[in-house]
Scaffold this active site. Structure first.
Site, PDB file in Angstrom:
ATOM      1  CB  CYS B 160       2.227  10.623   7.754  1.00  0.00           C
ATOM      2  SG  CYS B 160       2.297  10.361   5.976  1.00  0.00           S
ATOM      3  CG  HIS B 289       6.831   8.710  10.938  1.00  0.00           C
ATOM      4  ND1 HIS B 289       5.486   8.429  10.945  1.00  0.00           N
ATOM      5  CD2 HIS B 289       7.085   9.258   9.722  1.00  0.00           C
ATOM      6  CE1 HIS B 289       4.953   8.803   9.786  1.00  0.00           C
ATOM      7  NE2 HIS B 289       5.897   9.305   9.031  1.00  0.00           N
ATOM      8  CG  HIS B 323       3.861   5.361   5.864  1.00  0.00           C
ATOM      9  ND1 HIS B 323       2.982   5.662   6.890  1.00  0.00           N
ATOM     10  CD2 HIS B 323       4.548   6.513   5.600  1.00  0.00           C
ATOM     11  CE1 HIS B 323       3.129   6.937   7.218  1.00  0.00           C
ATOM     12  NE2 HIS B 323       4.070   7.473   6.456  1.00  0.00           N
TER      13      HIS B 323
END
Lengths: 270, 395
Positions: B160, B289, B323
């Site tokens: 990520c 995040h 996400h």
């Protein structure tokens, strides 16, 4: 133009399991084969969970740091592979086709391209920057270039690891290589480390080149393995001869690498 | 060195192209929907980009067909990006412009499809024998082919943090003189590996994700892509924003759990501050995040509390986009740039009951306040972290 020192090396294949054996095989000798890969750098409980791809990478990374006598927690890492761990990809895709709810969480987190550098950082307690990249067939040239630039720009040794596992069964209609290969080259800013083995001068340009033909190594067939594009550099260093190698970087650029192995002699003279 | 940021664009569930993203943010309109993917029985919400499956690739790129590359091509065509790339390549030469893409999925959706119709021999059938597509470099290779850029091309895949790290590599390449400019980007697409994989780790929420809310119970997975053309300052005299600093680090803690005290995150933040020669208090806005997993939000709040004060507004925009994993870094970098452009700091969506246990408070409503310096955080599996700091070019 980018100048870096090579201060550590590591290699692993089914026919040689470290630098000494690699040099021995190049001289026509044979090495003991079929040994279990048990990288000492990772703890036994982590080793059990780690796939072969991670073990191959961690083993050569450890070898390179030992050769350089550098503390692993002080080096940045760049891991490169064209396809990552094809065996995990095959496991994931087969399971998804048959019984998707049965996916193993451990295998899933091992499927990330940065799995090897993740395990490595846990084992070495390194917080240094860590990357995992691919350039498909140009993974080796791109990783050397990216790693060398990082070494110079950040003034930090960069451990560049290239590897490709053997082609997984379902992929044999797509890819031709049959044997795994992993190698690590620890690149350092010029003069930063005392264990200089060779110097590299890199020149990227818009010239197009064909990748060099692989020299035959007795007892092993690495043809087609994208990671084997590192072999001309490794062989020149092992044979203690200067060499110029040209590798493609992309569809319209290439990297000229000059390897100078005279640095050891010069260092000892001065 | 400041790295000038020229044309940029984003495509996600929150909108195709920048105007659609702006409207979603301004109207606090989430792009998430109930999981409607075929052959996927997971009870969750997803951030899916409408129309990806209908995107046709140019005929000379047909051999690179995959949903991920369809999405990459869809995104490339937004906001005049292709024209900006062509103009810059004309000036400096296409071999002086590099390509750095970030991805976690690459085109594995296509590989998954190949395994549903293997040959009787158990091998991949001819239709799917696409050598570059099954590689992690599929996005970088595709984008280089699609744009005609011939400089060095690489794909970063560190879960990520992938498409946040593209900015760090581009900064080094340009500062080093390897190239004059880099097209950086990120693309990740919805696929079974990711949905069932995160589901196996019990990280997927059956409800809309609620970053930093006390009721949060997991992530919603999204897809998306974003690009930015970055170059030396003199090549982009009209650039509004610059990359001032980046920080990369590793947790050295666990493969799929973040460090409980956010140790690696703090190191990444510190390195980004150090490079940009700024103090934490001078950062006006941080795009987090903020995945809405229990662990991420707790550790990220810890990390924030160790460096920031209430002078800095922080928020997660995951409830707009889902996400987007390997594309999250660049999508959120662009959302940060958009906050710097408009002065609208997006308040965390679906955070109606901020978790009092978390060590740092997040913005929950959109607030109009100028952003001189903006930061974005990206943390990934393998403990891989990246923080980026952007500033106004005329500052």
């Amino acid at each position: 133009m980018t100048d870096v020192d090579v201060v550590g090396l590591g290699v692993w294949s089914e026919s040689f399991s470290n630098w000494e054996e690699f040099c021995h095989v190049l001289r026509g000798g044979s090495a003991e084969t079929g040994r279990t890969l048990k990288p000492q750098a990772i703890a036994p409980n982590e080793r059990r969970r780690a796939p072969l791809s991670v073990k191959m990478a961690v083993e050569v990374m450890d070898q390179a740091c030992r050769m350089a006598a550098l503390e692993p927690a002080t080096v940045a890492t760049v891991f490169a592979s064209a396809l990552g761990d094809m065996h995990i990809t095959e496991y994931m895709c087969r399971t998804l086709a048959d019984a998707p709810q049965a996916i193993s969480p451990t295998r899933f987190h091992n499927s990330v391209h940065n799995a090897a550098t993740g395990y490595w950082s846990i084992a070495t307690q390194s917080h240094c920057p860590s990357s995992a990249v691919s350039g498909y067939s140009n993974s080796v040239s791109m990783a050397i270039l990216d790693g060398a630039i990082q070494a110079v720009e950040e003034q930090i040794p960069v451990l560049v690891t290239v590897q490709e596992v053997a082609t997984a069964p379902a992929f044999k209609s797509v890819y031709e290589w049959t044997q795994p290969f992993s190698a690590a080259m620890l690149l350092s800013p010029v003069g930063m480390c005392s264990s200089n083995i060779a110097s590299l001068r890199l020149n990227a340009s818009g010239n197009l080149v064909e990748p060099p033909q692989l020299e035959d190594i007795p007892g092993i067939d690495l043809s087609g393995n994208p990671a084997a594009r590192l072999l001309p550099l490794l062989i020149a260093i092992a044979e203690q001869r200067n060499a110029d190698v040209q590798l493609p970087l992309s569809r319209g650029s290439s990297l000229a690498i000059s390897i100078d192995v005279g640095c050891q002699a010069r260092q000892s003279e001065s | 060195m400041r790295l000038a940021i020229g044309a940029y664009t984003a495509t996600s569930a929150a909108g195709v192209g920048l105007q659609a993203l702006r409207d979603s943010i301004d109207n606090r309109q989430s792009g998430l929907r109930r999981n409607d993917l075929q052959n996927c029985d997971i009870d969750t919400w997803i951030g899916r980009v409408d129309g990806v499956e209908d995107v046709s690739l140019p005929s000379h790129l047909d051999h690179l067909f995959s949903r991920n590359n369809q999405l990459a091509w869809f995104g490339l065509q937004q906001d005049g990006l292709l024209q900006s790339i062509a103009q810059l390549a004309d000036r400096v030469g296409p071999d002086r412009v590099g390509v750095i893409m970030g991805t976690s999925t690459s085109s594995i959706g296509r590989t998954e499809e190949a395994f549903t119709c293997l040959l009787p021999s158990g091998q991949i059938a001819e239709e799917f024998q696409q050598q570059e597509v099954h590689s992690l470099h599929s996005p970088g290779f595709f984008v280089a082919e699609a744009t005609g850029l011939t400089g060095p091309a690489i794909t970063i895949s560190t879960a990520c943090s992938s498409s946040a790290k593209v900015f760090a590599s581009a900064y080094r390449w340009i500062n080093h003189g390897l190239v004059d400019a880099v097209l950086v980007g990120g693309v990740d697409s919805l696929c079974m590996s990711i949905l069932y994989g995160f589901h196996s780790l019990e990280l997927v929420s059956p409800e809309l994700c609620r970053p930093f809310d006390r009721r949060r119970n997991g992530i919603n997975i999204g897809e998306g892509c974003g690009y930015a053309l970055v170059a030396r300052e003199d090549l982009l005299p009209d650039a509004q924003f610059a990359l001032l600093g980046y920080g990369e680090s590793v947790d050295a803690y666990h493969m799929s759990h973040p460090h409980p005290k956010g140790e690696g995150a703090v190191i990444a933040i510190d390195r980004a501050l150090e490079r940009s020669k700024l103090t934490a208090d001078s950062i006006d806005y941080v795009n987090l995040h903020g995945t809405a997993s229990q662990a991420n939000d707790r550790t990220e709040a810890h990390a924030l509390a160790r460096r920031f004060t209430d002078k800095t507004l922080v928020s997660s925009t995951k409830a707009w986009t889902g996400h987007a994993l390997g594309a999250a870094g660049i999508l959120e970098a662009i959302i940060t740039l958009e906050a710097m452009r408009s002065g609208i700091n997006p308040g965390t969506l679906n955070c109606g009951q901020p978790d009092p246990e978390l060590a740092f408070p997040v913005l929950t409503d959109n607030v109009s306040q100028p952003v001189r310096f903006g930061m974005t955080n990206s943390f990934g599996f393998g403990g891989n972290n990246a923080s980026l700091i952007f500033g106004q070019m005329n500052d």
